[in-house]
Write a protein that holds these residues in place. Structure first.
Motif: not given
Length: 263
Positions: A169-180
């Motif tokens: 099994r392959i996993g992908i974890v996506i975080g919250e967008p970062m504003d610069f």
């Protein structure tokens, strides 16, 4: 057209059936507009599985060697990479790398998703390495949010030297967008670029649970090749995270059925 045919008809269904990819945080990917997907890089197949779990088309940059192979295999690889929109980049730096980033900037200006591996190359040992500041320049010049991504298991499925990934099994974890946006107009300040890059790498580290090595992955690969891996070996506890921050108390994510329910 070719992108969606590969994803929905030819390659995507097979990958889903065999590797059963799982994803957390898919809701953090903007539904429209430009965004930079910044991911750790453990294996060649990273560029296959991240697009698989996204509803939007994403374009990556890829090493120049994918486009210059000879024979039938080389031509097929180059054709596939061009078909899915991969942008060739000369990892030697200089004008060639600048041209690739300019192409990425145009992609963002058109309102698309642009995928980038801030480490610049695959991790040689599963750790997270120092990010290159090109991603910070891209974020500041485009004004696009940066969405941190952690690929999970791809380095185990396809370690260095392995062509066909092991079935797991392959996993992908996506975080919250970062504003610069607070740094807009400061893309020529090298201290700002390093600070932004370290902040992005820290976010990736917090998602992936990887150990961090404060050297470039390419440098570590060269050390390993010469038999002198000067950086700490995997398993040694590293004293800091990107930017000198404390090491986050996080673990490598596990598939949903083996751990807590996805967020």
């Amino acid at each position: 057209m070719f992108y969606w045919l590969m994803k929905r008809v030819f390659v995507g269904p097979l990958l889903r059936l065999v590797y059963r990819p799982w994803v957390r945080g898919a809701q953090h990917v903007p539904g429209d507009g430009p965004a930079i997907m910044a991911s750790n890089h453990l294996a060649v197949i990273d560029s296959f599985f991240l697009p698989l779990v996204l509803d939007r088309e994403i374009v990556f940059i890829g090493k120049q060697e994918y486009f210059t192979g000879r024979g039938l295999k080389g031509r097929m690889t180059a054709g596939f990479m061009r078909g899915v929109g991969t942008i060739p980049v000369d990892r030697g730096g200089g004008k060639a790398s600048e041209a690739a980033l300019r192409t990425g900037l145009r992609r963002l200006q058109e309102g698309g998703l642009f995928g980038i591996y801030p480490e610049g190359t695959r991790s040689p040992d599963g750790r997270l390495y120092r990010g290159k500041t090109g991603i910070a320049r891209l974020a500041l010049e485009s004004g696009a949010p940066v969405v941190p991504v952690a690929m999970v298991g791809t380095g185990v499925a396809q370690p260095m030297g392995r062509r066909i990934p092991k079935i797991m099994r392959i996993g992908i974890v996506i975080g919250e967008p970062m504003d610069f946006s607070r740094y807009r107009g400061m893309e020529n300040d090298r201290f700002i670029l390093r600070s932004v890059t370290d902040e992005i790498m820290y976010a990736i580290m917090s998602l992936s649970g990887q150990e961090y090595a404060d050297v470039y992955a390419a440098t570590q690969k060269a050390r390993i090749a010469t038999g002198h891996p000067a950086a700490a070996t995997p398993g040694e506890r590293l004293p800091a995270a990107p930017g000198g921050r404390p090491v986050p108390d996080v673990q490598v994510p596990v598939p949903p059925e083996d751990g807590p329910a996805p967020a």
